[in-house]
Design a protein around this motif. Structure first.
Motif, PDB file in Angstrom:
ATOM      1  N   SER A   1      -1.700  -7.514  10.749  1.00  0.00           N
ATOM      2  CA  SER A   1      -0.842  -8.570  10.219  1.00  0.00           C
ATOM      3  C   SER A   1      -1.181  -8.906   8.762  1.00  0.00           C
ATOM      4  O   SER A   1      -0.429  -9.618   8.099  1.00  0.00           O
ATOM      5  CB  SER A   1      -0.958  -9.822  11.091  1.00  0.00           C
ATOM      6  OG  SER A   1      -2.300 -10.241  11.144  1.00  0.00           O
ATOM      7  N   GLY A   2      -2.311  -8.436   8.278  1.00  0.00           N
ATOM      8  CA  GLY A   2      -2.629  -8.621   6.859  1.00  0.00           C
ATOM      9  C   GLY A   2      -3.798  -9.553   6.573  1.00  0.00           C
ATOM     10  O   GLY A   2      -4.012  -9.957   5.436  1.00  0.00           O
ATOM     11  N   LYS A   3      -4.591  -9.867   7.603  1.00  0.00           N
ATOM     12  CA  LYS A   3      -5.707 -10.804   7.422  1.00  0.00           C
ATOM     13  C   LYS A   3      -6.737 -10.268   6.423  1.00  0.00           C
ATOM     14  O   LYS A   3      -7.121 -10.951   5.462  1.00  0.00           O
ATOM     15  CB  LYS A   3      -6.403 -11.059   8.775  1.00  0.00           C
ATOM     16  CG  LYS A   3      -5.479 -11.599   9.856  1.00  0.00           C
ATOM     17  CD  LYS A   3      -6.213 -11.890  11.143  1.00  0.00           C
ATOM     18  CE  LYS A   3      -6.774 -10.657  11.843  1.00  0.00           C
ATOM     19  NZ  LYS A   3      -5.749  -9.710  12.334  1.00  0.00           N
TER      20      LYS A   3
ATOM     21  N   THR B   1       3.498   0.638   2.778  1.00  0.00           N
ATOM     22  CA  THR B   1       3.261  -0.409   3.771  1.00  0.00           C
ATOM     23  C   THR B   1       3.219  -1.744   3.059  1.00  0.00           C
ATOM     24  O   THR B   1       2.466  -1.921   2.101  1.00  0.00           O
ATOM     25  CB  THR B   1       1.912  -0.193   4.485  1.00  0.00           C
ATOM     26  OG1 THR B   1       1.834   1.169   4.901  1.00  0.00           O
ATOM     27  CG2 THR B   1       1.787  -1.097   5.693  1.00  0.00           C
TER      28      THR B   1
ATOM     29  N   VAL C   1       0.677   5.175   0.647  1.00  0.00           N
ATOM     30  CA  VAL C   1      -0.074   6.372   1.019  1.00  0.00           C
ATOM     31  C   VAL C   1       0.916   7.518   1.060  1.00  0.00           C
ATOM     32  O   VAL C   1       1.785   7.572   1.923  1.00  0.00           O
ATOM     33  CB  VAL C   1      -0.761   6.208   2.388  1.00  0.00           C
ATOM     34  CG1 VAL C   1      -1.508   7.476   2.772  1.00  0.00           C
ATOM     35  CG2 VAL C   1      -1.699   5.015   2.372  1.00  0.00           C
TER      36      VAL C   1
ATOM     37  N   ALA D   1       1.785  -4.925   3.283  1.00  0.00           N
ATOM     38  CA  ALA D   1       0.746  -5.629   4.028  1.00  0.00           C
ATOM     39  C   ALA D   1       0.922  -7.132   3.890  1.00  0.00           C
ATOM     40  O   ALA D   1       0.686  -7.880   4.832  1.00  0.00           O
ATOM     41  CB  ALA D   1      -0.630  -5.210   3.542  1.00  0.00           C
TER      42      ALA D   1
ATOM     43  N   TYR E   1       0.860  -1.190   0.000  1.00  0.00           N
ATOM     44  CA  TYR E   1       0.000   0.000   0.000  1.00  0.00           C
ATOM     45  C   TYR E   1       0.885   1.226   0.000  1.00  0.00           C
ATOM     46  O   TYR E   1       1.865   1.292   0.725  1.00  0.00           O
ATOM     47  CB  TYR E   1      -0.888   0.058   1.244  1.00  0.00           C
ATOM     48  CG  TYR E   1      -1.975  -0.979   1.272  1.00  0.00           C
ATOM     49  CD1 TYR E   1      -3.049  -0.910   0.381  1.00  0.00           C
ATOM     50  CD2 TYR E   1      -1.949  -2.014   2.210  1.00  0.00           C
ATOM     51  CE1 TYR E   1      -4.054  -1.859   0.430  1.00  0.00           C
ATOM     52  CE2 TYR E   1      -2.957  -2.954   2.269  1.00  0.00           C
ATOM     53  CZ  TYR E   1      -4.006  -2.876   1.371  1.00  0.00           C
ATOM     54  OH  TYR E   1      -5.008  -3.783   1.407  1.00  0.00           O
TER      55      TYR E   1
ATOM     56  N   THR F   1      -6.394  -7.886   4.273  1.00  0.00           N
ATOM     57  CA  THR F   1      -5.777  -7.747   2.954  1.00  0.00           C
ATOM     58  C   THR F   1      -5.788  -9.078   2.205  1.00  0.00           C
ATOM     59  O   THR F   1      -6.145  -9.139   1.026  1.00  0.00           O
ATOM     60  CB  THR F   1      -4.335  -7.232   3.110  1.00  0.00           C
ATOM     61  OG1 THR F   1      -4.355  -6.050   3.897  1.00  0.00           O
ATOM     62  CG2 THR F   1      -3.703  -6.942   1.765  1.00  0.00           C
TER      63      THR F   1
HETATM   64  N1  LIG Z   1      -5.862   0.965   2.074  1.00  0.00           N
HETATM   65  C1  LIG Z   1      -4.763   0.906   2.807  1.00  0.00           C
HETATM   66  N2  LIG Z   1      -3.838   1.866   2.670  1.00  0.00           N
HETATM   67  C2  LIG Z   1      -2.708   1.813   3.382  1.00  0.00           C
HETATM   68  N3  LIG Z   1      -2.401   0.867   4.248  1.00  0.00           N
HETATM   69  C3  LIG Z   1      -3.296  -0.135   4.437  1.00  0.00           C
HETATM   70  C4  LIG Z   1      -4.520  -0.150   3.730  1.00  0.00           C
HETATM   71  N4  LIG Z   1      -5.209  -1.249   4.117  1.00  0.00           N
HETATM   72  C5  LIG Z   1      -4.433  -1.877   5.023  1.00  0.00           C
HETATM   73  N5  LIG Z   1      -3.288  -1.207   5.221  1.00  0.00           N
HETATM   74  C6  LIG Z   1      -2.173  -1.611   6.089  1.00  0.00           C
HETATM   75  O1  LIG Z   1      -1.826  -2.937   5.768  1.00  0.00           O
HETATM   76  C7  LIG Z   1      -1.536  -3.656   6.921  1.00  0.00           C
HETATM   77  C8  LIG Z   1      -2.456  -4.875   7.009  1.00  0.00           C
HETATM   78  O2  LIG Z   1      -3.763  -4.429   7.226  1.00  0.00           O
HETATM   79  P1  LIG Z   1      -4.984  -5.414   7.378  1.00  0.00           P
HETATM   80  O3  LIG Z   1      -6.214  -4.619   7.418  1.00  0.00           O
HETATM   81  O4  LIG Z   1      -4.876  -6.475   6.352  1.00  0.00           O
HETATM   82  O5  LIG Z   1      -4.702  -6.049   8.811  1.00  0.00           O
HETATM   83  P2  LIG Z   1      -5.612  -7.018   9.651  1.00  0.00           P
HETATM   84  O6  LIG Z   1      -4.797  -8.186   9.954  1.00  0.00           O
HETATM   85  O7  LIG Z   1      -6.894  -7.239   8.991  1.00  0.00           O
HETATM   86  O8  LIG Z   1      -5.825  -6.148  10.955  1.00  0.00           O
HETATM   87  P3  LIG Z   1      -7.095  -6.135  11.921  1.00  0.00           P
HETATM   88  O9  LIG Z   1      -6.972  -7.339  12.752  1.00  0.00           O
HETATM   89  O10 LIG Z   1      -6.865  -4.895  12.714  1.00  0.00           O
HETATM   90  O11 LIG Z   1      -8.284  -6.083  11.079  1.00  0.00           O
HETATM   91  C9  LIG Z   1      -1.731  -2.714   8.082  1.00  0.00           C
HETATM   92  O12 LIG Z   1      -0.435  -2.203   8.435  1.00  0.00           O
HETATM   93  C10 LIG Z   1      -2.580  -1.640   7.535  1.00  0.00           C
HETATM   94  O13 LIG Z   1      -2.300  -0.416   8.160  1.00  0.00           O
END
Ligand SMILES: Nc1ncnc2c1ncn2[C@@H]1O[C@H](COP(=O)(O)OP(=O)(O)OP(=O)(O)O)[C@@H](O)[C@H]1O
Ligand SMILES: [Mg+2]
Lengths: 226, 406
Positions: A44-46, A20, A15, A22, A13, A48
């Motif tokens: 952790s990226g779940k 980042t 921004v 992911a 990602y 994503t």
């Molecule tokens: N659209 C985006 N733009 C920038 N960074 C992103 C975006 N979506 C996710 N991230 C980053 O990617 C990484 C993984 O995010 P993700 O949402 O997949 O985590 P997750 O495991 O689902 O977390 P949670 O348990 O909090 O839902 C994180 O560091 C998040 O900040």
């Protein structure tokens, strides 16, 4: 054949100037009928990873195949068609269309797939019965409790008989009783219909339902237990 | 498709007040357009018709050398055998009336007050003079053999403080360039509802006017009225007159008016565009707001496999419903408003446009053509306004949409 086959995917990602990572190279295969939990700390990226599997987003590198078909090469409409035909979604927020009744929400995927009215009717009633909401068919989402809304979402995810259902923290906004009810229904449907479930969660009570647990950390799979 | 319409309808119902006011913006715009076009149509139409009826006729036959601004009374600038020519033209069956008239410039005086006047000798019995006879509000109309009677307009009577039966001095230019004075009696006071005309025009019987100006049986013009304005283009070319005379139609005689109308049309088009732009921007605003508010919903629809095209249809369905609702409101308000001004008129007083017979009260006139055109125009503009938000909704990425406002 695997329902999902992921090969070495990354997702970066960007921004502004901040990048980042992911996902940093994930390989994962999910077989037909599996009931898989994706776990790992926040960030952790779940989510994503689920978006990659669900054709909602595309990996920066690597490939994703659903039912043997590489979906990373598809265009917008083809991805929409893919989602409509083979994937059901359940989200953390109760993702229903507020202007439609429970019945109409469940019917939506069937309409989009062009099923005839009689078939739609039977299928919707069958699903509402499966999630124990027959008497709520004509209520709009704002007239339903959170648990009831999430059960409608489960019914909708199943409506057009997808091979794969993706759920992102389906119980996070539910209390224990409702959380268990939703998980019980999902598990039961998994066993009865053989539909493959992949769900991301933090909740230890939910993890216990899974027959496979995949742990992500910092964009990589660190543990995979059956 | 039915589901899309149902969803669109319910979406509008979700925020009734906003939907209502957006439709009203469209409706108000359309109503305003209808009203404006009717008032203009009424003004243009009636101004032209009254100019023809009162001042120019449909056709005039006059000497090629005649200059109407000078009201020349030289014999060579006049029509020599007016009764004969008028008789021939009057015999045609498209012709309502053909009558000689004589114009002279002069002024009226009463006590210390005086006012310039266009002295007009008319045949009081000709149907072409009906509007003046019908306009008499006090006293009596002229008869052909009156020798000391004048008919004056109401504004003139007020200015000179004259009543029926009062004496009034009349001075006018004669054929040989002298000035002739005579005392007259105000026989009647008229109004045609056209200030510019009434304030300056003084009527005498033709015979008296000819005698006083020493033009014998000459006339300035043969004034011809047809049964319908549309007949002008067939009747005028068919007339043949001696080479020292010329045929003028209402278009030549109202050149100023025709010019003014073309000029006004372009102004009006700008007004229309402003009104339409306002309604369009309200619609764009409403729909963009609605797209943003429903970002997540769009994401859900997209996630369950709705294609961008259908999402666009959903929003287009909403804008077409707003357009239909707005158009209906607009038609109701616009037609009722127009009806009101059609019956009651709408007083503008003396617009001070000299040389133009603009009535002091405008009656709105709605034409079906205008109604249909404006309705279609409004509908199309509203739909076009809805296009941008709809495209915006269809282009949303499902992930972005789902992440929104968690
Ligand atoms: N659209 C985006 N733009 C920038 N960074 C992103 C975006 N979506 C996710 N991230 C980053 O990617 C990484 C993984 O995010 P993700 O949402 O997949 O985590 P997750 O495991 O689902 O977390 P949670 O348990 O909090 O839902 C994180 O560091 C998040 O900040
Ligand atoms: Mg997440």
């Amino acid at each position: 054949m695997e329902v999902v086959k992921i090969e070495n995917i990354t997702r970066v990602y960007q921004v502004g100037k901040v990048e980042t990572q992911a996902l940093r190279g994930v390989n994962l295969s999910i077989g037909n009928g599996e009931f898989t939990a994706l776990v790992g700390p926040s960030g952790s990226g779940k989510t994503t990873l689920l978006q990659m599997i669900g054709c909602l987003d595309q990996p920066t590198t690597g490939s994703v195949a659903i039912n043997g078909k590489d979906v990373t090469k598809l265009n917008r409409n083809q991805r929409a068609d893919m989602r409509r035909g083979t994937i059901g979604f359940i989200f953390q927020f109760f993702a229903l269309i507020p202007t439609l009744t429970a019945y109409e929400n469940v019917e939506m995927p069937l309409l989009l797939n062009g099923h005839p009215p009689k078939e739609r009717r039977e299928r919707v009633m069958e699903l509402l019965k499966a999630v124990d909401l027959t008497d709520r068919a004509n209520n709009r989402p704002d007239q339903l409790s959170g648990g009831q809304q999430q059960r409608v979402a489960v019914a909708r995810a199943l409506a057009s008989k997808p091979t794969l259902i993706l759920a992102d923290e389906p119980t996070a906004n539910l209390d224990t009783t409702n959380g268990h009810q939703v998980m019980d229904i999902m598990k039961k449907l998994n066993q009865e219909t053989g539909v493959t479930f992949v769900f991301a969660t933090h909740d230890p009570r939910v993890i216990s339902y899974a027959d496979r647990v995949v742990t992500l950390e910092d964009g990589l799979i660190v543990k995979d237990t059956k | 498709m039915i589901q899309i319409l149902k969803m669109a309808f319910r979406d509008l119902g979700r925020n009734r007040r906003r939907s209502f006011f957006s439709a009203l913006a469209v409706g108000g715009g359309l109503a305003l357009l209808i009203l404006m076009s009717s008032v203009i149509e009424g003004e243009m139409g009636s101004a032209l018709e009254s100019a023809i009826k009162l001042q120019t006729g449909h056709i005039q036959i006059r000497a090629a050398t005649y200059d109407e601004n000078k009201s020349s009374l030289k014999w060579e600038d006049l029509v020599a055998n007016p009764d004969e020519i008028a008789g021939q033209i009057a015999a045609l069956n498209q012709v309502k009336a053909a009558t000689p008239r004589l114009y002279a410039s002069g002024f009226l005086s009463s006590g210390t007050q005086s006012a310039s006047a266009k002295i007009t000798g008319i045949d009081p019995m000709s149907p072409a003079s009906d509007p003046y006879r019908e306009g008499v509000i006090s006293g009596n109309y002229l008869s052909p053999d009156d020798r000391d009677a004048v008919l004056i307009g109401k504004p003139m009577a007020e200015k000179l403080n004259l009543k029926v039966g009062d004496n009034v001095g009349l001075s006018l230019n004669t054929a040989d360039g002298n000035v002739q004075d005579q005392a007259f009696i105000v026989k009647g006071i008229y109004t045609t509802g056209t200030y510019g005309f009434d304030s300056g025009t003084v009527f005498l019987p033709l015979a008296k006017a000819q005698a006083m100006t020493q033009t014998e049986n000459h006339a300035s013009t043969i004034f011809v009225l047809l049964n319908d304005t549309a007949l002008t283009d067939t009747v005028a070319p068919a007339l043949s007159v001696s080479p020292n005379l010329e045929i003028k139609t209402w278009k030549d005689l109202n050149a100023l008016f025709v010019e003014y109308e073309t000029f006004a049309q372009s102004y009006i088009a700008i007004f229309y565009m402003i009104i339409l732009a306002i309604s369009a921007s309200v619609i764009i605003n409403t729909l963009i707001m609605s797209v943003y508010e429903r970002t997540r919903e769009i994401g859900i629809l997209s996630a369950i496999g709705m294609r961008g095209g259908r999402i666009m249809m959903l929003f287009l369905a909403e804008s077409s419903m707003l357009a239909i609702g707005g158009v209906i409101m607009g038609l109701i308000i616009g037609v009722l408003g127009t009806l009101y001004f059609n019956i009651n008129g709408f007083y503008i007083g003396d617009m001070g446009l000299s040389g133009m017979a603009i009535a002091d009260t405008i009656y709105a006139k709605l034409t079906v053509d205008n109604l249909i055109n404006l309705t279609i125009l409004t509908f199309v503009v509203t739909m076009l306004a809805g296009l941008y938000p709809a495209v915006m909704a269809s282009r949303m990425q499902p992930v972005e949409a789902l992440r929104a406002e968690k």
